[in-house]
Design a protein around this motif. Structure first.
Motif, PDB file in Angstrom:
ATOM      1  N   UNK A 101       8.342   6.896   4.331  1.00  0.00           N
ATOM      2  CA  UNK A 101       9.089   5.810   5.366  1.00  0.00           C
ATOM      3  C   UNK A 101       8.426   5.286   6.441  1.00  0.00           C
ATOM      4  N   UNK A 102       7.392   6.268   6.682  1.00  0.00           N
ATOM      5  CA  UNK A 102       6.517   5.690   7.943  1.00  0.00           C
ATOM      6  C   UNK A 102       5.409   4.824   7.343  1.00  0.00           C
ATOM      7  N   UNK A 103       5.076   4.942   6.105  1.00  0.00           N
ATOM      8  CA  UNK A 103       4.244   4.159   5.675  1.00  0.00           C
ATOM      9  C   UNK A 103       4.936   2.857   5.316  1.00  0.00           C
ATOM     10  N   UNK A 104       6.039   2.962   4.739  1.00  0.00           N
ATOM     11  CA  UNK A 104       6.717   1.533   4.569  1.00  0.00           C
ATOM     12  C   UNK A 104       6.994   0.879   5.781  1.00  0.00           C
ATOM     13  N   UNK A 105       7.191   1.557   7.035  1.00  0.00           N
ATOM     14  CA  UNK A 105       7.450   0.967   8.337  1.00  0.00           C
ATOM     15  C   UNK A 105       6.097  -0.054   8.617  1.00  0.00           C
ATOM     16  N   UNK A 106       4.896   0.720   8.359  1.00  0.00           N
ATOM     17  CA  UNK A 106       3.627  -0.072   8.607  1.00  0.00           C
ATOM     18  C   UNK A 106       3.464  -1.352   7.982  1.00  0.00           C
ATOM     19  N   UNK A 107       4.384  -1.635   6.941  1.00  0.00           N
ATOM     20  CA  UNK A 107       4.109  -2.650   6.090  1.00  0.00           C
ATOM     21  C   UNK A 107       5.428  -3.632   6.341  1.00  0.00           C
ATOM     22  N   UNK A 108       6.162  -3.330   7.305  1.00  0.00           N
ATOM     23  CA  UNK A 108       7.514  -4.175   7.616  1.00  0.00           C
ATOM     24  C   UNK A 108       6.986  -5.771   7.785  1.00  0.00           C
ATOM     25  N   UNK A 109       7.948  -6.369   7.425  1.00  0.00           N
ATOM     26  CA  UNK A 109       7.686  -7.721   7.410  1.00  0.00           C
ATOM     27  C   UNK A 109       8.420  -8.604   8.659  1.00  0.00           C
ATOM     28  N   UNK A 110       8.827  -7.571   9.456  1.00  0.00           N
ATOM     29  CA  UNK A 110       9.172  -8.360  10.879  1.00  0.00           C
ATOM     30  C   UNK A 110       9.339  -7.069  11.895  1.00  0.00           C
ATOM     31  N   UNK A 111       9.356  -7.597  13.187  1.00  0.00           N
ATOM     32  CA  UNK A 111       9.554  -6.441  14.219  1.00  0.00           C
ATOM     33  C   UNK A 111      10.950  -5.797  14.027  1.00  0.00           C
ATOM     34  N   UNK A 112      11.890  -6.510  13.555  1.00  0.00           N
ATOM     35  CA  UNK A 112      13.410  -5.810  13.321  1.00  0.00           C
ATOM     36  C   UNK A 112      13.165  -4.920  12.349  1.00  0.00           C
ATOM     37  N   UNK A 113      12.397  -5.297  11.002  1.00  0.00           N
ATOM     38  CA  UNK A 113      12.427  -4.378   9.972  1.00  0.00           C
ATOM     39  C   UNK A 113      11.412  -3.217  10.382  1.00  0.00           C
ATOM     40  N   UNK A 114      10.450  -3.354  11.383  1.00  0.00           N
ATOM     41  CA  UNK A 114       9.914  -2.175  11.561  1.00  0.00           C
ATOM     42  C   UNK A 114      10.682  -1.307  12.657  1.00  0.00           C
ATOM     43  N   UNK A 115      11.534  -1.653  13.292  1.00  0.00           N
ATOM     44  CA  UNK A 115      12.354  -0.932  14.315  1.00  0.00           C
ATOM     45  C   UNK A 115      13.425  -0.164  13.235  1.00  0.00           C
ATOM     46  N   UNK A 116      14.003  -0.943  12.408  1.00  0.00           N
ATOM     47  CA  UNK A 116      14.743  -0.223  11.421  1.00  0.00           C
ATOM     48  C   UNK A 116      14.315   0.827  10.546  1.00  0.00           C
ATOM     49  N   UNK A 117      13.174   0.616  10.158  1.00  0.00           N
ATOM     50  CA  UNK A 117      12.502   1.467   9.226  1.00  0.00           C
ATOM     51  C   UNK A 117      11.952   2.696   9.985  1.00  0.00           C
ATOM     52  N   UNK A 118      11.559   2.553  11.332  1.00  0.00           N
ATOM     53  CA  UNK A 118      11.078   3.804  12.326  1.00  0.00           C
ATOM     54  C   UNK A 118      12.279   4.466  12.691  1.00  0.00           C
ATOM     55  N   UNK A 119      13.361   3.724  12.821  1.00  0.00           N
ATOM     56  CA  UNK A 119      14.818   4.631  12.907  1.00  0.00           C
ATOM     57  C   UNK A 119      15.101   5.662  11.630  1.00  0.00           C
ATOM     58  N   UNK A 120      14.804   5.273  10.566  1.00  0.00           N
ATOM     59  CA  UNK A 120      14.965   6.043   9.169  1.00  0.00           C
ATOM     60  C   UNK A 120      13.965   7.423   9.381  1.00  0.00           C
ATOM     61  N   UNK A 121      12.776   6.903   9.577  1.00  0.00           N
ATOM     62  CA  UNK A 121      11.660   7.987   9.889  1.00  0.00           C
ATOM     63  C   UNK A 121      11.937   8.955  10.939  1.00  0.00           C
ATOM     64  N   UNK A 122      12.381   8.607  11.905  1.00  0.00           N
ATOM     65  CA  UNK A 122      12.915   9.293  13.164  1.00  0.00           C
ATOM     66  C   UNK A 122      14.287  10.197  12.713  1.00  0.00           C
ATOM     67  N   UNK A 123      14.894   9.941  11.865  1.00  0.00           N
ATOM     68  CA  UNK A 123      16.431  10.397  11.192  1.00  0.00           C
ATOM     69  C   UNK A 123      15.777  11.685  10.365  1.00  0.00           C
TER      70      UNK A 123
END
Length: 120
Positions: free
Chosen positions: A47-69
């Protein structure tokens, strides 16, 4: 710390967890906890790898939340192995330290990214 460093660090953590779980005895409890631990630890890296390829800042924040969880869940499963004495207990302190640090990094990163999004 740049994205690439964290990609490598999360992947290395996942590999370490897999190696830790490979040393578990073969019984139902160890298999269930091991499966959950591997799923959550590898999910951190994926999921961190996916966050690095986020399509927007909001998408990055959302994916980073999943990584943290997922990092926090991995820490939970490590705590369970400690409580029920599954696996090589000598390996736990380093794994738990690494996951605690990753939870802190991703939490701080998400908060910083969120603040940056609101500032716009």
């Amino acid at each position: 710390m740049v994205y690439q460093d964290l990609k490598l660090r999360t992947k290395a953590m996942a590999v370490s967890v897999i190696r830790f779980v490979k040393g578990f005895q073969r019984d139902r409890v160890a298999e269930i906890i091991g499966d959950q631990l591997i799923r959550s630890a590898t999910s951190v890296a994926a999921n961190y790898r996916s966050a690095c390829r986020a399509r927007s800042k909001a998408d990055f924040i959302n994916k980073l939340g999943i990584v943290e969880e997922e990092a926090d869940e991995s820490l939970f499963w490590l705590e369970m192995t400690q409580e029920v004495k599954i696996g090589d207990q000598d390996l736990l302190p380093a794994l738990m330290t690494e996951l605690n640090e990753l939870v802190s990094i991703f939490s701080a990163s998400r908060i910083t990214a969120k603040a940056g999004l609101k500032a716009k």
